[in-house]
Design a protein around this motif. Sequence first.
Motif, PDB file in Angstrom:
ATOM      1  N   UNK A 187       0.828  -1.212   0.000  1.00  0.00           N
ATOM      2  CA  UNK A 187       0.000   0.000   0.000  1.00  0.00           C
ATOM      3  C   UNK A 187       0.862   1.262   0.000  1.00  0.00           C
ATOM      4  N   UNK A 188       1.968   1.225   0.747  1.00  0.00           N
ATOM      5  CA  UNK A 188       2.865   2.385   0.816  1.00  0.00           C
ATOM      6  C   UNK A 188       3.477   2.663  -0.560  1.00  0.00           C
ATOM      7  N   UNK A 189       3.983   1.609  -1.194  1.00  0.00           N
ATOM      8  CA  UNK A 189       4.612   1.775  -2.512  1.00  0.00           C
ATOM      9  C   UNK A 189       3.591   2.261  -3.535  1.00  0.00           C
ATOM     10  N   UNK A 190       2.400   1.671  -3.502  1.00  0.00           N
ATOM     11  CA  UNK A 190       1.350   2.059  -4.456  1.00  0.00           C
ATOM     12  C   UNK A 190       0.982   3.531  -4.289  1.00  0.00           C
ATOM     13  N   UNK A 191       0.803   3.975  -3.047  1.00  0.00           N
ATOM     14  CA  UNK A 191       0.394   5.364  -2.815  1.00  0.00           C
ATOM     15  C   UNK A 191       1.491   6.340  -3.203  1.00  0.00           C
ATOM     16  N   UNK A 192       2.764   5.991  -2.953  1.00  0.00           N
ATOM     17  CA  UNK A 192       3.852   6.906  -3.322  1.00  0.00           C
ATOM     18  C   UNK A 192       3.994   7.009  -4.836  1.00  0.00           C
ATOM     19  N   UNK A 193       3.782   5.900  -5.547  1.00  0.00           N
ATOM     20  CA  UNK A 193       3.866   5.933  -7.010  1.00  0.00           C
ATOM     21  C   UNK A 193       2.726   6.752  -7.614  1.00  0.00           C
ATOM     22  N   UNK A 194       1.516   6.578  -7.079  1.00  0.00           N
ATOM     23  CA  UNK A 194       0.379   7.362  -7.559  1.00  0.00           C
ATOM     24  C   UNK A 194       0.626   8.848  -7.310  1.00  0.00           C
ATOM     25  N   UNK A 195       1.144   9.168  -6.129  1.00  0.00           N
ATOM     26  CA  UNK A 195       1.411  10.563  -5.786  1.00  0.00           C
ATOM     27  C   UNK A 195       2.474  11.159  -6.700  1.00  0.00           C
ATOM     28  N   UNK A 196       3.542  10.408  -6.946  1.00  0.00           N
ATOM     29  CA  UNK A 196       4.675  10.922  -7.746  1.00  0.00           C
ATOM     30  C   UNK A 196       4.320  11.079  -9.219  1.00  0.00           C
ATOM     31  N   UNK A 197       3.746  10.039  -9.797  1.00  0.00           N
ATOM     32  CA  UNK A 197       3.550  10.026 -11.252  1.00  0.00           C
ATOM     33  C   UNK A 197       2.217  10.585 -11.716  1.00  0.00           C
ATOM     34  N   UNK A 198       1.230  10.694 -10.832  1.00  0.00           N
ATOM     35  CA  UNK A 198      -0.075  11.180 -11.249  1.00  0.00           C
ATOM     36  C   UNK A 198      -0.468  12.491 -10.558  1.00  0.00           C
TER      37      UNK A 198
END
Length: 202
Positions: A187-198
């Motif tokens: 969940x942490x990795x998913x949320x950081x990727x969504x925040x960074x790239x989107x």
Amino acid sequence: WLLQGWLHHAYFPIKYQRLKHPTPDFTDETVIDVYPSFEDDNRPLPIVMILGGLRGHSQDAPGTTIIRRFVQTGRFRCAVAHRRGHCLEIKLKYPKVHIFGDPHDLAGSIRFLKKQENQENTEFFLWGCSAGSAHTTMCMGVWDELIRKNEKDKYGFDAPKISGSVASVPGYDISSCMGRFSEPYNSIIKSTLIDHFLVKKK
């Protein structure tokens, strides 16, 4: 690693020269951070293109350690090549992100660097770490094939000639490795990727 990266970023940041140029398809721009800058030293030093990991940046460890070692020899220049969507300070002009990079974008960066004063005959090397190792491997494969066939790329350019490359901490089949994280890391990795790239690219 985290502590080293924080100390580098907070107290000993590398003083880069930030350069920007259009992508080969002219839909966006590519960001390159160069050290030492061409303004401070325009000798035709061999350039090591640094291709960082997922969400990596110019002040990120272990890249900064490698960059300092290269530059301290006095025989190399380093250029951090940001893949589309990776540079946090730059908004996307076109909804296209390259998680593992694009050989045409990087070839465009190399052509751009060669146009700087005294750099037309500069040698180039690639150093890719983690996700950047995929970028390194992909580029070498595409460019070597173009050179072997004596063909130009889809934009009409010759493939860059690279003197050497290193894939450090290379990845493997992400279809399996990305599914092996247990909670709460997934969940942490998913949320950081969504925040960074989107979220931050709107």
